[in-house]
Design an enzyme around this catalytic site. Sequence first.
Site, PDB file in Angstrom:
ATOM      1  N   ASP A  73       0.605  -1.416   0.203  1.00  7.94           N
ATOM      2  CA  ASP A  73       0.286  -0.045   0.337  1.00  7.94           C
ATOM      3  C   ASP A  73       0.919   1.577  -0.003  1.00  7.94           C
ATOM      4  O   ASP A  73       2.413   1.232   1.135  1.00  7.94           O
ATOM      5  CB  ASP A  73      -0.945  -0.543   1.190  1.00  7.94           C
ATOM      6  CG  ASP A  73      -1.993   0.651   1.294  1.00  7.94           C
ATOM      7  OD1 ASP A  73      -2.751   1.256   0.265  1.00  7.94           O
ATOM      8  OD2 ASP A  73      -1.709   1.948   2.160  1.00  7.94           O
TER       9      ASP A  73
ATOM     10  N   GLU B 272       1.991  -0.099  -4.788  1.00 10.01           N
ATOM     11  CA  GLU B 272       0.460   0.777  -5.352  1.00 10.01           C
ATOM     12  C   GLU B 272       1.255   2.066  -4.671  1.00 10.01           C
ATOM     13  O   GLU B 272       1.612   2.963  -4.366  1.00 10.01           O
ATOM     14  CB  GLU B 272      -0.547   0.411  -4.164  1.00 10.01           C
ATOM     15  CG  GLU B 272      -1.575   1.581  -5.046  1.00 10.01           C
ATOM     16  CD  GLU B 272      -2.262   2.726  -3.689  1.00 10.01           C
ATOM     17  OE1 GLU B 272      -2.819   3.196  -4.221  1.00 10.01           O
ATOM     18  OE2 GLU B 272      -0.890   3.073  -2.842  1.00 10.01           O
TER      19      GLU B 272
HETATM   20  C1  ARE Z   1      -8.932   9.183   6.533  1.00 16.64           C
HETATM   21  C2  ARE Z   1      -9.739   9.858   6.174  1.00 16.64           C
HETATM   22  C3  ARE Z   1      -8.578  11.346   6.382  1.00 16.64           C
HETATM   23  C4  ARE Z   1      -7.824  10.987   6.737  1.00 16.64           C
HETATM   24  C5  ARE Z   1      -7.274   9.630   7.954  1.00 16.64           C
HETATM   25  C6  ARE Z   1      -6.071  10.715   8.811  1.00 16.64           C
HETATM   26  O1  ARE Z   1     -10.075  10.201   5.259  1.00 16.64           O
HETATM   27  O2  ARE Z   1      -9.596  11.953   6.337  1.00 16.64           O
HETATM   28  O3  ARE Z   1      -6.649  12.443   7.461  1.00 16.64           O
HETATM   29  O4  ARE Z   1      -7.836   8.613   7.497  1.00 16.64           O
HETATM   30  O5  ARE Z   1      -7.330  10.010   9.681  1.00 16.64           O
HETATM   31  C7  ARE Z   1      -7.466   4.730   2.817  1.00 16.64           C
HETATM   32  C8  ARE Z   1      -8.417   6.380   2.406  1.00 16.64           C
HETATM   33  C9  ARE Z   1      -8.446   7.480   2.995  1.00 16.64           C
HETATM   34  C10 ARE Z   1      -8.306   6.997   4.493  1.00 16.64           C
HETATM   35  C11 ARE Z   1      -7.199   6.190   4.567  1.00 16.64           C
HETATM   36  C12 ARE Z   1      -6.451   5.870   5.773  1.00 16.64           C
HETATM   37  O6  ARE Z   1      -9.023   6.549   0.903  1.00 16.64           O
HETATM   38  O7  ARE Z   1      -9.342   8.387   2.830  1.00 16.64           O
HETATM   39  O8  ARE Z   1      -8.046   8.615   5.630  1.00 16.64           O
HETATM   40  O9  ARE Z   1      -7.258   5.079   4.205  1.00 16.64           O
HETATM   41  O10 ARE Z   1      -7.974   5.225   6.797  1.00 16.64           O
HETATM   42  C13 ARE Z   1      -3.452   9.326  -2.655  1.00 16.64           C
HETATM   43  C14 ARE Z   1      -1.770   7.613  -2.444  1.00 16.64           C
HETATM   44  C15 ARE Z   1      -2.846   6.693  -2.813  1.00 16.64           C
HETATM   45  C16 ARE Z   1      -3.695   6.312  -2.089  1.00 16.64           C
HETATM   46  C17 ARE Z   1      -4.669   7.438  -2.198  1.00 16.64           C
HETATM   47  C18 ARE Z   1      -6.346   7.473  -1.061  1.00 16.64           C
HETATM   48  O11 ARE Z   1      -0.660   7.672  -3.756  1.00 16.64           O
HETATM   49  O12 ARE Z   1      -1.151   6.180  -1.752  1.00 16.64           O
HETATM   50  O13 ARE Z   1      -4.512   8.455  -1.895  1.00 16.64           O
HETATM   51  N1  ARE Z   1      -4.344   4.998  -1.601  1.00 16.64           N
HETATM   52  C19 ARE Z   1      -3.587   3.770  -0.720  1.00 16.64           C
HETATM   53  C20 ARE Z   1      -5.120   2.685  -0.105  1.00 16.64           C
HETATM   54  C21 ARE Z   1      -5.616   3.574  -0.096  1.00 16.64           C
HETATM   55  C22 ARE Z   1      -6.101   4.250   1.609  1.00 16.64           C
HETATM   56  C23 ARE Z   1      -4.145   4.504   1.180  1.00 16.64           C
HETATM   57  C24 ARE Z   1      -3.257   4.233   0.571  1.00 16.64           C
HETATM   58  C25 ARE Z   1      -3.794   4.985   3.197  1.00 16.64           C
HETATM   59  O14 ARE Z   1      -5.521   2.192  -1.480  1.00 16.64           O
HETATM   60  O15 ARE Z   1      -7.261   2.766   0.412  1.00 16.64           O
HETATM   61  O16 ARE Z   1      -6.303   5.292   2.150  1.00 16.64           O
HETATM   62  O17 ARE Z   1      -2.897   3.778   3.519  1.00 16.64           O
HETATM   63  C26 ARE Z   1      -2.770  12.403  -6.699  1.00 16.64           C
HETATM   64  C27 ARE Z   1      -1.813  11.390  -6.676  1.00 16.64           C
HETATM   65  C28 ARE Z   1      -2.419  10.401  -5.922  1.00 16.64           C
HETATM   66  C29 ARE Z   1      -3.116   9.752  -4.750  1.00 16.64           C
HETATM   67  C30 ARE Z   1      -4.625  11.051  -5.250  1.00 16.64           C
HETATM   68  C31 ARE Z   1      -5.238  10.747  -4.266  1.00 16.64           C
HETATM   69  O18 ARE Z   1      -3.993  11.642  -8.075  1.00 16.64           O
HETATM   70  O19 ARE Z   1      -1.656  11.089  -7.942  1.00 16.64           O
HETATM   71  O20 ARE Z   1      -0.683   9.213  -6.020  1.00 16.64           O
HETATM   72  O21 ARE Z   1      -3.408   8.558  -3.947  1.00 16.64           O
HETATM   73  O22 ARE Z   1      -4.128  11.953  -5.712  1.00 16.64           O
HETATM   74  O23 ARE Z   1      -5.034  12.072  -3.291  1.00 16.64           O
END
Ligand code: ARE
Length: 493
Positions: free
Chosen positions: A196, A232
């Site tokens: 992740d 990822e």
């Molecule tokens: C949650 C709340 C937040 C709060 C946080 C901490 O929603 O408001 O601040 O908790 O309290 C998932 C959810 C998040 C969640 C998080 C933790 O999607 O909403 O936050 O879990 O509970 C980027 C990253 C990429 C990531 C995506 C979502 O680069 O790695 O954001 N994807 C993975 C997983 C997700 C997960 C996480 C990572 C965290 O698949 O499910 O988050 O472990 C551009 C950039 C991308 C970026 C994108 C969105 O396109 O190129 O890199 O992706 O913007 O910001």
Amino acid sequence: FHNPNCADGRHTITHLFEWKWSDIAQECERFLGPYGYCGVQVSPPNENRVVTSPNRPWWERYQPVSYKLVTRSGNDQQFRDMVDRCNKQNIRIYVDVVMNHMTGSGGSGQGTGGSQWDGNSLSFPGVPFSSWDFNDASTCSTSDLNIHNYQNVQEVRNCRLVSLLDLKLSKDYVRTKVVEYLNYLIDIGVAGFRFDAAKHMWPADLYAITGQLKSLNTNYFPSGSKPFIYQEVIDMGNEPIKMSEYFGTGRVTNFVYGAKLSPVFRNQDQAKWLVNWGEGWGMPFSNDVIVFIDNHDNQRGHGAGGAVLTFRDSRRYKMATAFMLAHPYGFTRVMSSYYWDVNYVNGNDANDWIGPPTNGDMSIKDVFINSDLSCGNGWICEHRWRQIYNMVAFRNVVFGTSLVNWWDNGNYQIAFSRGNKGFIVFNLESYNLNTRLQTGLPAGQYCDVISGNYENGSCTGSSVTVNSDGTANFFIPTSAEDPMIAIHIGAKV
Ligand code: ARE
Ligand code: CA
């Protein structure tokens, strides 16, 4: 790390998003094994923060509290039972590993396994990690320690992703704890990992970590096998961090794939251009990627990848998925979702947080199986849709052959063969397709595995007659339930 470690003749995994371990174990035995899947991506198995506002969102599982295997999906013993039973069915387990960060900053409490955590003092005694183990103002230069600018590589990797406390993976102690967790999973018998938030970790740190991984458990795998790793990294081409930086430690998630294929199957980009789909579209080499139409993030507006097709647009989704499974490019993953009510407010889904179907005590509901193989209790189970599981089998049959006999009508009708083993044709036009095409297949009668199944030597759907010269007539009305036909030598009458 690029080899998925599938059992012979299996080539597709499914992400059973938020399923319980006990349900996955049963699914391996009753469906995934018999229907030719290779494996399952499971939700993070390690202890996570219990989020109650909103009430138990799916994303709480991306906020680790410790590496103990206790979550709403089940405990350590249930996880082990699943891995063992699935491996016995030749189904592999791939673990979603969250090692870039722990919980969000602020707050404190007990995780799903009862471990204490404190997001103010950065204390996670269940590992244990303390404030020394996180990036801080000495390594991250933003004033609030959060990531704001994806054009700044240092910031993306050393600051906090949406305020999640960012682990200092450059530190030996932190690496050791992560490696212990991964090796613990390897010893149980998993076949690999999804990393992740890999974009937010330095390739050199991942190199150091993966260098300390054990070989896979020899009860299930040939000795010396290395875990499959897919990272990822959302690289749509507009940021300095590139997928290619990560090929040294495994494959990467190709988000361009679903983003560019979805518009084609929405009739927003002519299907004829798919003639050189894959590397020809500027995507990485086939062996460096895992491909999918949607994932658990972008099916609900998180992450990135544009407006991708999902189960909600099922007719187009089935076609895009069938194309993916028929096409040789990449290692394929099928999303398997649960249902939630969307509620668009100013273009965003206010319900994007909703977790899996639950009982009154917020425990996850069992997956219910209907007599027609579909799922109930709120589980969508795309992996059990006939048009999808039959194409998983198609991919197994044609694996290793090349794409030949490409045909298109110059617009939205396309067809191609896989060697002399399989053939597929799509009609995305607003008029009928009625054409004789070269299938490359031996003469005979074949089941269309889209409109029905091949059962006991006959077809429950329509069939196709291939002539001695390899040609066959295809008729696909624009009003067809699924305007595509697929035939292969594993379903010959
Ligand atoms: C949650 C709340 C937040 C709060 C946080 C901490 O929603 O408001 O601040 O908790 O309290 C998932 C959810 C998040 C969640 C998080 C933790 O999607 O909403 O936050 O879990 O509970 C980027 C990253 C990429 C990531 C995506 C979502 O680069 O790695 O954001 N994807 C993975 C997983 C997700 C997960 C996480 C990572 C965290 O698949 O499910 O988050 O472990 C551009 C950039 C991308 C970026 C994108 C969105 O396109 O190129 O890199 O992706 O913007 O910001
Ligand atoms: Ca980081």
